[in-house]
Motif scaffolding. Structure first.
Motif: not given
Length: 104
Positions: A42, A46-47, A49, A59-60, A62-64, A66-67
């Motif tokens: 994780s 998180t790190q 890019q 981006k949103a 991808r981050e969602s 990943n979470t």
């Protein structure tokens, strides 16, 4: 997500060997190794890019994702703990331990 699960499965045999040297049940080492692997992966996620020029929506998303993947992987670790705490000799706990042994 698949990468996280792959790492969890890869480290499970080492966890079994470690657990054999302590007074704890085998599943405890599997659970701890699972959590450690998810935490390490994780941090990498998180790190990481996105691609250069990534728009805000991408981006949103991808981050969602990943979470969500991290949450699902940690839930898998918690399932080991829950099943094995409640019934260490039960089929779910024993199946996970046996599956980990076979991968060794």
């Amino acid at each position: 997500m698949k990468r996280i699960i792959k790492h969890i499965i890869a480290f499970a045999p080492a966890a079994l060997l470690i657990s054999g040297c302590s007074g704890e049940p085998e599943w405890v080492a599997l659970y701890e190794e699972c959590k450690a692997t998810v935490t390490a992966e994780s941090e990498k996620i998180t790190q990481s890019q996105g691609a250069a020029g990534e728009d805000a929506q991408t981006k949103a998303m991808r981050e969602s994702m990943n979470t969500m993947a991290i949450g699902m992987a940690m839930t898998a670790c918690e399932m080991i703990k829950t099943n094995c705490e409640h019934d260490p000799d039960g089929p779910a706990c024993q199946a996970y331990i046996e599956q980990s042994r076979q991968r060794n």
